[in-house]
Design a protein around this motif. Structure first.
Motif, PDB file in Angstrom:
ATOM      1  N   LEU A  10       0.832  -1.204   0.000  1.00 18.30           N
ATOM      2  CA  LEU A  10       0.000   0.000   0.000  1.00 18.30           C
ATOM      3  C   LEU A  10       0.871   1.261   0.000  1.00 18.30           C
ATOM      4  O   LEU A  10       0.585   2.229  -0.718  1.00 18.30           O
ATOM      5  N   LEU A  13       2.122   1.859  -3.441  1.00 14.96           N
ATOM      6  CA  LEU A  13       1.105   2.441  -4.322  1.00 14.96           C
ATOM      7  C   LEU A  13       0.960   3.943  -4.077  1.00 14.96           C
ATOM      8  O   LEU A  13       0.817   4.730  -5.018  1.00 14.96           O
ATOM      9  N   VAL A  14       0.981   4.332  -2.797  1.00 19.14           N
ATOM     10  CA  VAL A  14       0.886   5.759  -2.474  1.00 19.14           C
ATOM     11  C   VAL A  14       2.063   6.513  -3.087  1.00 19.14           C
ATOM     12  O   VAL A  14       1.898   7.573  -3.716  1.00 19.14           O
ATOM     13  N   TRP A  65       1.778   0.705  -9.783  1.00 21.81           N
ATOM     14  CA  TRP A  65       0.962   1.892 -10.037  1.00 21.81           C
ATOM     15  C   TRP A  65       1.360   2.538 -11.371  1.00 21.81           C
ATOM     16  O   TRP A  65       0.512   2.947 -12.154  1.00 21.81           O
ATOM     17  N   ALA A 342      -7.303  -6.780   1.034  1.00 26.44           N
ATOM     18  CA  ALA A 342      -6.796  -5.490   0.555  1.00 26.44           C
ATOM     19  C   ALA A 342      -5.831  -5.675  -0.608  1.00 26.44           C
ATOM     20  O   ALA A 342      -5.893  -4.949  -1.613  1.00 26.44           O
ATOM     21  N   LEU A 346      -6.518  -4.245  -4.399  1.00 32.67           N
ATOM     22  CA  LEU A 346      -5.608  -3.259  -4.971  1.00 32.67           C
ATOM     23  C   LEU A 346      -4.869  -3.806  -6.185  1.00 32.67           C
ATOM     24  O   LEU A 346      -4.492  -3.039  -7.074  1.00 32.67           O
ATOM     25  N   PRO A 350      -5.750  -0.594  -8.481  1.00 31.05           N
ATOM     26  CA  PRO A 350      -4.916   0.185  -7.550  1.00 31.05           C
ATOM     27  C   PRO A 350      -5.542   1.514  -7.150  1.00 31.05           C
ATOM     28  O   PRO A 350      -5.308   1.998  -6.047  1.00 31.05           O
ATOM     29  N   LEU A 353      -7.474   2.611  -3.835  1.00 24.87           N
ATOM     30  CA  LEU A 353      -6.815   3.138  -2.651  1.00 24.87           C
ATOM     31  C   LEU A 353      -7.358   4.507  -2.270  1.00 24.87           C
ATOM     32  O   LEU A 353      -7.430   4.854  -1.084  1.00 24.87           O
ATOM     33  N   TYR A 354      -7.761   5.305  -3.269  1.00 34.60           N
ATOM     34  CA  TYR A 354      -8.258   6.655  -3.021  1.00 34.60           C
ATOM     35  C   TYR A 354      -9.771   6.735  -3.114  1.00 34.60           C
ATOM     36  O   TYR A 354     -10.329   7.832  -3.201  1.00 34.60           O
ATOM     37  N   GLN A 359     -11.752   3.050   1.606  1.00 33.85           N
ATOM     38  CA  GLN A 359     -11.135   3.564   2.829  1.00 33.85           C
ATOM     39  C   GLN A 359     -12.041   3.359   4.043  1.00 33.85           C
ATOM     40  O   GLN A 359     -11.592   2.884   5.096  1.00 33.85           O
TER      41      GLN A 359
END
Length: 843
Positions: A10, A13-14, A65, A342, A346, A350, A353-354, A359
């Protein structure tokens, strides 16, 4: 190990999502991270293999990503817009959202000989003459547009929302025969299955429309087939206030409760089998495993019948992973099951995530898992000889605590996305969730399956469903009317949210008493700040904001003494209210809880449609207008909202001062006092130019500066204003009538000689505002021209005693992708500055 790997993936990915904007910073962080992890390894004596694996997961997340998100996004940028309609063929690849007047479909456009590549397109068909279903291949002619939406400081970015769904273009058609079905979805097994499911959904929808009345109809369709377009906006608002809005659409709670009921029923039936049968069955699979296996079928069918939307399928995956853990006997490892779910979600998407549903779902489940593990550690069990009353009280206590834990953990996200603290959900969810899961959803599904089986035009059990849902709605409405139930706040900043979660972890973990108390005190301070959300005053400065409300007008004036004036509120549409979605969030984010003056410049939809919502949810001291009345639905709603505040419309006319405080003044320049509106009061409809020329025009003077708000006046009113010339030049001019030719007067522009002109217009509006001749007229006068359709929201700050005025554009606050070949660190510093200014605005 699996939870750690999921966190590392995660994190990757961020970081990957920020590579286009901060390539050098992310690269430096990736270089430094192995060093940090190696120090961690030495400090806590972790294995080298583990730290290496974590570094690999982070790097994999970054690369994943870049490959799956950034490359398709660059392909979508190649879509060219055209003012001419073009023929489009493609296949509907998602469940169709339908109402009586509108249909929305996601179409995968076919590649063409002209080089048009495959991409997803969102098609809106107004007043359709037939139903379309997933899997159908269709053809239509329309103008292809890239996604567009309003862009305001701290506001919702609709374009980014569509991009996260993989939608690269939009189109709309109207009327009969606008869409041609080339072939049904029965070709091929894959599309045949989804096509049939979509037809079943439409069959249930039509039966429900015939049998149920609103608002029960909207609730039923939302919880059974995932159709949200029938839910009334006011009803959704009431559920939002009570913290139960998640129950209006199929979410993890619905699927989880269906799974729980099915699992318990199947397991109970198996345990009641004769001993011999149960023994033979146990040799193959114990009752618990068999129940978990059987539960997969109804839960999956429910998710597919609900339209199999991304949010629903994510919830389904979480339920299936939990059932798998139950089958394998790992039900105690909920965190591992959550981590696996998760990672799978993702890997598939992906950008989830946002997504707010992702969330909120995972935070809620994580909170529940943490609370359950904490309860097991403390051995909180019922006494051996407990009666029914005591057992019920213990369950109620546990439900209240669990609801409180989930509310506390998700509070920052709810405040961020909805500008609200749903404190009432702490109590309402304890009752609403069981009622929805144990009664409404099972009965609704039973009636839907019954209807599909007998094929009747009406919905079975409709009378019982109507009574149950009406009672449920009545209870929620009663709770929403509770004093201070609706508590809106400014959206919290990301750093403050991170601090909140860090302190929450510190208070939750079993550390020293002083550490926990320090964390609790920090949490209380942050919560107090969020609840308070004070007005972000600029001291001795004034601030004028022109909001991007599409094809319409809305401006917020903040005076040095704290007075706030709202001029117009944009339009309201069938599914989108500018007052609720644009004006109100901006006011909340500025810490504005009340408005001193609301000015409705003239009764047209694009100016006052959104004011009705604002007037219902903000205390207003005075309401100003032209005194004219229109027999239109939007104007009736506005009058009712004004009356609900105990206010009456004050008529503004030339020479009046609406605000007069110190060196600042807001003066009315139009309409004239002597204008007789008695004839218009008897008229049912007003001609557009008459309403425009009687618009309320105001002049704001603050020391050395003047700002002119011209509403929609045309040449007639301009000539009237010219007869009484303004004493000195105007610095800021709101261009009349969105830049229409009917409001162009070159001599007037030359006499005003403004430094800055603001055009409020919507992108791709049907009137082609602003006109080319209007733009050229301001260019010829060397005026700096800003447009909300290109620049987003625009705000001007200044001090009455200083000559400097600063103009800000929301577009300038957006992060810009960086091309390292042409601009490296300087451009990245610009992005860091944008991050800093956005954070500073929120705090």
């Amino acid at each position: 190990m699996l939870p750690s790997l999921s966190v590392a993936f995660l994190s990757g990915l961020v970081l990957g999502s920020f590579v286009p904007y901060f390539p050098l910073s992310v690269s430096c962080l990736l270089v430094v991270s192995p060093i940090i992890l190696s120090l961690w390894e030495r400090r806590f004596r972790d294995s080298t293999a583990k730290t290496t694996l974590l570094c690999g997961c982070v790097l994999f997340g970054v690369l994943y990503w870049s490959v799956t998100v950034e490359r398709p996004a660059r392909d979508g940028e190649a879509i060219l817009e055209s003012d001419s309609p073009e023929e489009v063929t493609g296949r509907i690849i998602a469940p169709v959202q339908q109402t009586a007047e509108r249909m929305t479909a996601i179409v995968l456009r076919d590649a063409s000989a002209e080089g048009k590549h495959l991409y997803r397109l969102r098609l809106t068909w107004r007043v359709p003459d037939r139903s379309l279903f997933q899997g159908d291949r269709i053809r239509f002619r329309a103008r292809i547009r890239r996604p567009s939406g309003s862009l305001n400081p701290g506001g919702f970015d609709y374009v980014a929302y569509l991009e996260r769904q993989g939608i690269s273009a939009t189109a709309s058609v109207n009327g009969e025969h606008a869409v041609e079905r080339l072939e049904g979805g029965a070709n091929g097994l894959w599309w045949a299955v989804w096509n049939q499911l979509d037809k079943w959904r439409d069959q249930i929808r039509l039966a429900a429309v015939q049998s149920l009345s609103q608002p029960a109809l909207g609730i039923y369709l939302g919880i059974v087939i995932g159709e949200r377009n029938y839910i009334d906006s006011d009803l959704r608002e009431q559920f939002m206030v009570t913290g139960t809005v998640h129950l209006l659409s199929i979410s993890g709670s619905h699927l989880g409760l269906v799974a729980l009921l099915t699992f318990a029923a199947v397991r109970g039936i198996l345990l009641r089998l004769p001993a011999g049968w149960l023994l033979r069955l146990s040799r193959t699979a114990p009752p618990t495993r068999m129940a978990a296996l059987v539960t997969v079928i109804p839960v999956t069918l429910y998710a597919c019948l609900a339209g199999a939307e991304l949010a629903t399928m994510r919830s389904l995956l979480m339920v299936l992973v939990a059932l798998l853990a139950r089958w394998l006997g790992y039900e105690q490892r909920m965190l591992h099951a959550l981590a696996l779910a998760a990672i799978l979600i993702l890997l598939h998407d992906p950008q989830a995530l946002y997504d707010i549903s992702f969330q909120l779902s995972f935070l809620s489940v994580l909170a529940i898992a943490g609370w359950l593990s904490r309860s097991e550690e403390s051995d909180s069990v019922l006494p051996e000889h407990s009666n029914a009353v005591r057992t019920t009280l213990c369950w109620a206590r546990d439900a209240m605590v669990m609801s409180g834990v989930v509310t506390a953990v998700t509070l920052p996200l709810v405040a961020l996305y909805f500008n609200q603290i749903p404190w009432l959900g702490l109590f309402t969810n304890v009752v609403a969730v069981p009622v929805m899961g144990l009664f409404l959803v099972p009965i609704g599904l039973l009636s839907a399956l019954w209807q599909l089986a007998d094929g009747s035009a009406s919905l079975p059990l409709s009378s019982a469903i109507q009574v149950l849902i009406d009672g449920f709605i009545a209870g929620m409405r009663m709770m929403s009317a509770f004093p201070i139930a609706e508590w809106h706040v400014a959206s919290p900043s990301i750093p403050l949210m991170a601090l909140f979660f860090a302190l929450l972890m510190g208070a939750w973990r079993r550390r020293s008493a002083w550490t926990r108390w320090a964390a609790v005190i920090g949490l209380v301070c942050i919560l107090f700040w969020w609840v308070w959300s004070p007005h972000l005053s600029d001291g001795h400065n004034f601030r004028v904001t022109f909001l991007d409300v599409g094809q319409g007008d809305s401006a917020v004036l903040e005076f040095p003494n704290g007075e706030v004036v709202l001029i117009d509120g944009g339009a309201t549409y069938e599914r989108f209210d500018m007052g609720r979605s644009v004006v109100a969030p901006y006011l909340w984010n500025r810490g504005i809880r009340s408005i001193d003056h609301v000015i409705a410049t003239h009764p047209q939809l694009d100016h006052v449609g959104g004011l009705a919502w604002v007037m219902r949810h903000f205390p207003v001291r005075e309401y100003w207008g032209t005194g004219e009345v229109r027999e239109e639905a939007f104007y009736d709603r506005l009058r009712q909202s004004v009356s609900s505040q105990g206010l009456s419309e004050q008529v503004a006319y030339e020479g009046m001062d609406i605000v007069s405080s110190g060196e600042c003044r807001l003066q009315v320049l139009n309409p004239p006092e002597y204008f007789d509106i008695s004839s218009t009061l008897l008229s049912k409809r007003q001609e557009g130019h008459g309403l425009n020329n009687r618009s309320v025009v105001t002049l704001m003077t603050c020391g050395l500066h003047q700002v002119l708000f011209t509403a929609d006046i045309e040449r007639e009113a301009i000539n009237r204003i010219k007869a009484a010339p303004i004493r000195r030049s105007i610095e800021i001019l709101k261009v009349p009538h969105h830049g229409a030719v009917s409001s162009l007067d070159r001599d007037w522009i030359a006499s005003l000689h403004p430094r800055v002109a603001i055009i409020s217009a919507g992108k791709h509006n049907p009137y082609n505002h602003p006109a080319a001749a209007v733009i050229q007229a301001y260019v010829d006068e060397h005026v700096s021209l800003y447009r909300t359709d290109r620049d987003g929201g625009i705000w001007i700050t200044g001090n009455g005693s200083e000559e400097v005025l600063t103009v800000h554009r929301t577009r300038d606050r957006k992060l810009q992708p960086i091309d390292l070949s042409s601009c490296g660190w300087p451009c990245e510093c610009d992005n860091w500055y944008r991050v800093w200014t956005r954070w500073k605005d929120r705090t």
